[in-house]
Design a protein around this motif. Structure first.
Motif, PDB file in Angstrom:
ATOM      1  N   GLY A  18       0.790  -1.232   0.000  1.00  0.00           N
ATOM      2  CA  GLY A  18       0.000   0.000   0.000  1.00  0.00           C
ATOM      3  C   GLY A  18       0.818   1.275   0.000  1.00  0.00           C
ATOM      4  O   GLY A  18       0.383   2.304   0.495  1.00  0.00           O
ATOM      5  N   GLN A  20       1.754   3.132  -2.502  1.00  0.00           N
ATOM      6  CA  GLN A  20       1.299   4.055  -3.538  1.00  0.00           C
ATOM      7  C   GLN A  20       2.402   4.509  -4.496  1.00  0.00           C
ATOM      8  O   GLN A  20       2.231   5.496  -5.220  1.00  0.00           O
ATOM      9  CB  GLN A  20       0.622   5.294  -2.917  1.00  0.00           C
ATOM     10  CG  GLN A  20      -0.456   4.930  -1.935  1.00  0.00           C
ATOM     11  CD  GLN A  20      -1.612   5.926  -1.917  1.00  0.00           C
ATOM     12  OE1 GLN A  20      -1.752   6.729  -2.822  1.00  0.00           O
ATOM     13  NE2 GLN A  20      -2.424   5.842  -0.900  1.00  0.00           N
ATOM     14  N   LEU A  40      -5.303   1.922  -6.313  1.00  0.00           N
ATOM     15  CA  LEU A  40      -4.959   1.092  -5.169  1.00  0.00           C
ATOM     16  C   LEU A  40      -6.241   0.903  -4.371  1.00  0.00           C
ATOM     17  O   LEU A  40      -6.793   1.863  -3.845  1.00  0.00           O
ATOM     18  CB  LEU A  40      -3.888   1.791  -4.331  1.00  0.00           C
ATOM     19  CG  LEU A  40      -3.145   0.905  -3.343  1.00  0.00           C
ATOM     20  CD1 LEU A  40      -2.274  -0.079  -4.096  1.00  0.00           C
ATOM     21  CD2 LEU A  40      -2.295   1.742  -2.421  1.00  0.00           C
ATOM     22  N   ASP A  41      -6.723  -0.326  -4.333  1.00  0.00           N
ATOM     23  CA  ASP A  41      -7.985  -0.576  -3.643  1.00  0.00           C
ATOM     24  C   ASP A  41      -7.716  -1.143  -2.247  1.00  0.00           C
ATOM     25  O   ASP A  41      -6.807  -1.956  -2.057  1.00  0.00           O
ATOM     26  CB  ASP A  41      -8.827  -1.593  -4.431  1.00  0.00           C
ATOM     27  CG  ASP A  41      -9.568  -0.931  -5.560  1.00  0.00           C
ATOM     28  OD1 ASP A  41      -9.435   0.299  -5.700  1.00  0.00           O
ATOM     29  OD2 ASP A  41     -10.267  -1.642  -6.311  1.00  0.00           O
ATOM     30  N   PHE A  42      -8.526  -0.686  -1.289  1.00  0.00           N
ATOM     31  CA  PHE A  42      -8.479  -1.261   0.048  1.00  0.00           C
ATOM     32  C   PHE A  42      -9.526  -2.361   0.114  1.00  0.00           C
ATOM     33  O   PHE A  42     -10.679  -2.139  -0.245  1.00  0.00           O
ATOM     34  CB  PHE A  42      -8.777  -0.190   1.095  1.00  0.00           C
ATOM     35  CG  PHE A  42      -7.693   0.838   1.207  1.00  0.00           C
ATOM     36  CD1 PHE A  42      -6.698   0.710   2.160  1.00  0.00           C
ATOM     37  CD2 PHE A  42      -7.642   1.922   0.335  1.00  0.00           C
ATOM     38  CE1 PHE A  42      -5.686   1.646   2.254  1.00  0.00           C
ATOM     39  CE2 PHE A  42      -6.634   2.854   0.431  1.00  0.00           C
ATOM     40  CZ  PHE A  42      -5.648   2.722   1.396  1.00  0.00           C
ATOM     41  N   ARG A  45     -11.258  -1.536   4.502  1.00  0.00           N
ATOM     42  CA  ARG A  45     -10.480  -0.490   5.137  1.00  0.00           C
ATOM     43  C   ARG A  45     -10.605  -0.492   6.661  1.00  0.00           C
ATOM     44  O   ARG A  45      -9.641  -0.185   7.369  1.00  0.00           O
ATOM     45  CB  ARG A  45     -10.907   0.865   4.581  1.00  0.00           C
ATOM     46  CG  ARG A  45      -9.839   1.899   4.761  1.00  0.00           C
ATOM     47  CD  ARG A  45     -10.003   3.021   3.797  1.00  0.00           C
ATOM     48  NE  ARG A  45      -8.803   3.837   3.797  1.00  0.00           N
ATOM     49  CZ  ARG A  45      -8.567   4.791   2.935  1.00  0.00           C
ATOM     50  NH1 ARG A  45      -9.430   5.045   1.982  1.00  0.00           N
ATOM     51  NH2 ARG A  45      -7.447   5.485   2.990  1.00  0.00           N
ATOM     52  N   THR A  51      -4.126  -4.007   0.799  1.00  0.00           N
ATOM     53  CA  THR A  51      -4.448  -3.218  -0.390  1.00  0.00           C
ATOM     54  C   THR A  51      -4.203  -4.062  -1.631  1.00  0.00           C
ATOM     55  O   THR A  51      -3.456  -5.043  -1.585  1.00  0.00           O
ATOM     56  CB  THR A  51      -3.572  -1.963  -0.472  1.00  0.00           C
ATOM     57  OG1 THR A  51      -2.228  -2.353  -0.243  1.00  0.00           O
ATOM     58  CG2 THR A  51      -3.999  -0.916   0.533  1.00  0.00           C
TER      59      THR A  51
END
Lengths: 210, 187
Positions: A18, A20, A40-42, A45, A51
């Motif tokens: 995660g 980025q 970038l998908d969680f 969360r 991620t």
């Protein structure tokens, strides 16, 4: 020039930390400066730090192109599904809604859909895509199949996905455990399972749990 | 590695229809709107309009540019002062070819009177045939298509040429004829 056949893209979501970096690197690209084509998908969360980097999987049967009413999304012969042709895209959002992987995103500011094209300007001359060249944990990796087998002895690449009755093969591979029985990833199989850390099902479709 | 377990089977193959059927059984519209880049020869209305507008715009701008150049452009190109011939070496009514500037198409120097010289480009403004001086008649003659030019001004008199012969300006100093510049013919 097509992307060299030996070089392939491998995504291992389990390695994603995660950071980025991929988003930053993608934003730097000269062909779409300031606009990231990777997301970038969680996963969850509230309950997890996990991620997932979402790059275009480059399907052999690209649903985004199938649903495009303006004929704007094209697939080159090396299997790369290109981003929308700017003169044709009418910003209708059909591809955004249709893609089973959730890849295309609409840039409402530009009235244009922009999606990952595997850094076609780079990969077509044998370079790594921007994201794969910066990823510190190599969750996004670009190289040969032999290289991958040597570096990740406990994982195997899979590129067949099952969406209900539809099978889709992709140019991009996902790394799965080597000793797993799966020949394909059944995407909808986990639809009715509670997410990690959740006791009850987030039933987005409002259906009964079977 | 077999086709089945090789993911690069996705590479170098045409796209597959959603039902993964054979291309022959697919509906007609699928061939009209192919997903594969190589088969896509469809020109969208927007692309066509863009092409037409830009091309005709370029033509219009070109016309304006030609007109402006005709109004404001330099008619005379000075390329230095070059001696061409001595006054004594040419009889009245005789002609001589020379290059001005060096390496140019042939120019024609004609002695029209005891103190009068004229010089023109030798190429006819119709189809670049060499013109022949007819000093006695006060004209230049192009034998290819029977074109005639005025000897004093270089203007076309009859025949196919519509433009004047480019004139070389001259200067006679101390018994020597100098070429000093080239006047472009008016279009």
């Amino acid at each position: 020039m097509p992307v060299p056949e030996k070089l392939e893209f491998f995504v291992d979501p389990g390695r994603c930390i995660g950071c980025q970096s991929c988003i930053q690197a993608c934003t730097e690209c000269d062909t779409h400066k300031g606009q990231s084509m990777i997301q970038l998908d969680f996963i969850d969360r509230a309950g997890s730090t996990q991620t997932v980097p979402v790059v275009c999987m480059h399907c052999d049967s690209p649903t985004c192109a199938e649903v495009c009413p303006a004929d704007a999304i094209k697939r080159t012969e090396d299997g790369v599904v290109q981003t929308a042709r700017k003169p044709r895209c009418i910003a209708c959002n059909n591809c955004v809604l249709a893609c089973p992987f959730g890849v295309p995103k609409m840039s409402t500011k530009m009235n244009l859909m922009m999606k990952c094209d595997m850094c076609y300007d780079r990969t077509s001359v044998g370079l790594k895509p921007m994201c794969a060249s910066v990823c510190p944990s190599q969750a996004l990796a670009f190289g040969t199949r032999e290289e991958m087998a040597r570096l990740r002895p406990n994982a195997k690449p899979i590129n067949t996905f099952q969406f209900g009755a539809q099978t889709i093969r992709t140019k991009v591979n996902v790394m799965v455990p080597k000793d797993g029985p799966d020949e394909h990833v059944d995407v909808t199989a986990a639809m009715y399972e509670p997410a990690i850390g959740h006791d009850i099902l987030d039933d987005v479709f409002g259906e009964e749990q079977s | 590695m077999s086709q089945k377990d090789s993911p690069s089977a996705v590479t170098g193959t045409p796209s597959v229809p959603p039902d993964r059927g054979v291309p022959e059984e697919q509906p007609r519209w699928r061939r009209d709107f192919p997903i594969d880049w190589a088969e896509d020869d469809y020109v969208s209305r927007r692309e066509l309009v863009k092409f037409i507008v830009l091309t005709s715009g370029a033509f219009a701008v070109g016309q304006v540019w030609i007109a402006l150049r005709g109004f404001f452009g330099h008619r005379e190109v000075a390329t230095g002062r070059v001696p061409v011939a001595g006054v004594d070496e040419m009889e009245v009514g005789s002609a001589k070819t020379f290059e001005y500037p060096k390496g140019s198409s042939p120019r024609l120097l004609i002695r029209t009177g005891p103190r009068a010289f004229v010089a023109y480009d030798q190429q006819c403004t119709h189809l670049q045939c060499p013109v022949v001086p007819a000093v006695a008649e006060g004209k230049l003659h192009c034998p290819c298509h029977n074109g005639w030019f005025d000897l004093q001004s270089g203007r076309p008199l009859s025949g196919p040429p519509r433009r004047s012969l480019p004139r070389v300006s001259l200067d006679v100093v101390d018994g020597t004829v100098y070429a000093t510049g080239v006047e472009n013919s008016e279009s």
